[in-house]
Scaffold this motif. Sequence first.
Motif, PDB file in Angstrom:
ATOM      1  N   ALA A   1       2.024   6.424  -6.905  1.00  0.00           N
ATOM      2  CA  ALA A   1       0.868   7.184  -7.531  1.00  0.00           C
ATOM      3  C   ALA A   1       1.121   8.564  -7.334  1.00  0.00           C
ATOM      4  O   ALA A   1       0.777   9.366  -8.315  1.00  0.00           O
ATOM      5  CB  ALA A   1      -0.245   6.902  -6.822  1.00  0.00           C
ATOM      6  N   VAL A   2       1.749   9.050  -6.365  1.00  0.00           N
ATOM      7  CA  VAL A   2       2.080  10.418  -6.014  1.00  0.00           C
ATOM      8  C   VAL A   2       3.161  10.934  -6.974  1.00  0.00           C
ATOM      9  O   VAL A   2       3.173  12.045  -7.636  1.00  0.00           O
ATOM     10  CB  VAL A   2       2.631  10.510  -4.602  1.00  0.00           C
TER      11      VAL A   2
ATOM     12  N   ILE B   1      -2.515   2.256 -13.354  1.00  0.00           N
ATOM     13  CA  ILE B   1      -2.831   2.031 -11.893  1.00  0.00           C
ATOM     14  C   ILE B   1      -2.691   0.568 -11.501  1.00  0.00           C
ATOM     15  O   ILE B   1      -2.036   0.246 -10.497  1.00  0.00           O
ATOM     16  CB  ILE B   1      -4.470   2.491 -11.529  1.00  0.00           C
TER      17      ILE B   1
ATOM     18  N   LEU C   1       0.733  -1.298   0.125  1.00  0.00           N
ATOM     19  CA  LEU C   1      -0.031  -0.023   0.082  1.00  0.00           C
ATOM     20  C   LEU C   1       0.951   1.269  -0.096  1.00  0.00           C
ATOM     21  O   LEU C   1       0.702   2.042  -0.729  1.00  0.00           O
ATOM     22  CB  LEU C   1      -0.781  -0.064   1.143  1.00  0.00           C
ATOM     23  N   PHE C   2       1.747   1.324   0.735  1.00  0.00           N
ATOM     24  CA  PHE C   2       2.813   2.454   0.835  1.00  0.00           C
ATOM     25  C   PHE C   2       3.446   2.586  -0.557  1.00  0.00           C
ATOM     26  O   PHE C   2       3.479   3.925  -1.111  1.00  0.00           O
ATOM     27  CB  PHE C   2       3.635   2.344   1.995  1.00  0.00           C
ATOM     28  N   THR C   3       4.010   1.564  -1.156  1.00  0.00           N
ATOM     29  CA  THR C   3       4.610   1.626  -2.370  1.00  0.00           C
ATOM     30  C   THR C   3       3.835   2.237  -3.617  1.00  0.00           C
ATOM     31  O   THR C   3       4.056   2.977  -4.368  1.00  0.00           O
ATOM     32  CB  THR C   3       5.381   0.278  -2.724  1.00  0.00           C
ATOM     33  N   ALA C   4       2.450   1.700  -3.572  1.00  0.00           N
ATOM     34  CA  ALA C   4       1.567   1.841  -4.393  1.00  0.00           C
ATOM     35  C   ALA C   4       1.292   3.372  -4.181  1.00  0.00           C
ATOM     36  O   ALA C   4       0.949   4.299  -5.369  1.00  0.00           O
ATOM     37  CB  ALA C   4       0.151   1.152  -4.564  1.00  0.00           C
ATOM     38  N   LEU C   5       1.026   4.108  -3.022  1.00  0.00           N
ATOM     39  CA  LEU C   5       0.692   5.571  -2.877  1.00  0.00           C
ATOM     40  C   LEU C   5       1.883   6.260  -3.275  1.00  0.00           C
ATOM     41  O   LEU C   5       1.640   7.478  -3.988  1.00  0.00           O
ATOM     42  CB  LEU C   5       0.527   5.722  -1.344  1.00  0.00           C
ATOM     43  N   MET C   6       3.252   5.849  -3.045  1.00  0.00           N
ATOM     44  CA  MET C   6       4.512   6.622  -3.551  1.00  0.00           C
ATOM     45  C   MET C   6       4.428   6.644  -4.942  1.00  0.00           C
ATOM     46  O   MET C   6       4.756   7.765  -5.572  1.00  0.00           O
ATOM     47  CB  MET C   6       5.782   6.001  -2.949  1.00  0.00           C
TER      48      MET C   6
ATOM     49  N   GLN D   1       1.301  -0.168 -11.699  1.00  0.00           N
ATOM     50  CA  GLN D   1       1.730   0.213 -10.317  1.00  0.00           C
ATOM     51  C   GLN D   1       1.339  -0.612  -9.310  1.00  0.00           C
ATOM     52  O   GLN D   1       2.308  -0.983  -8.239  1.00  0.00           O
ATOM     53  CB  GLN D   1       1.263   1.756 -10.019  1.00  0.00           C
ATOM     54  N   ALA D   2       0.249  -1.095  -9.029  1.00  0.00           N
ATOM     55  CA  ALA D   2      -0.241  -2.066  -8.120  1.00  0.00           C
ATOM     56  C   ALA D   2       0.689  -3.296  -8.002  1.00  0.00           C
ATOM     57  O   ALA D   2       0.867  -3.878  -6.991  1.00  0.00           O
ATOM     58  CB  ALA D   2      -1.890  -2.131  -8.214  1.00  0.00           C
TER      59      ALA D   2
ATOM     60  N   ARG E   1       1.568  10.261 -11.034  1.00  0.00           N
ATOM     61  CA  ARG E   1       0.093  10.636 -11.379  1.00  0.00           C
ATOM     62  C   ARG E   1      -0.415  10.137 -12.529  1.00  0.00           C
ATOM     63  O   ARG E   1      -0.993  10.474 -13.418  1.00  0.00           O
ATOM     64  CB  ARG E   1       0.241  12.113 -11.545  1.00  0.00           C
TER      65      ARG E   1
END
Length: 59
Positions: A25-26, A36, A18-23, A39-40, A29
């Motif tokens: 995505a940020v 998406i 989850l942390f890696t996916a969030l990073m 990235q997941a 973009r």
Amino acid sequence: MRIHLQSADVVAIIAIALFTALMLAVRFRTTSWRGIVFQALIANAGAIAAVVAFEVITT
């Protein structure tokens, strides 16, 4: 050599993914669903590899 994944390892995999996916995505973009999903998949593969590597190092 056997690798035993316990519930704490699964929690660590989920948290790292989850942390890696969030990073990712940020950072990138992405707006398409393919980006998406990619990235997941990258985040999950990295999380699993990190937990398995930690298990191998500590056993």
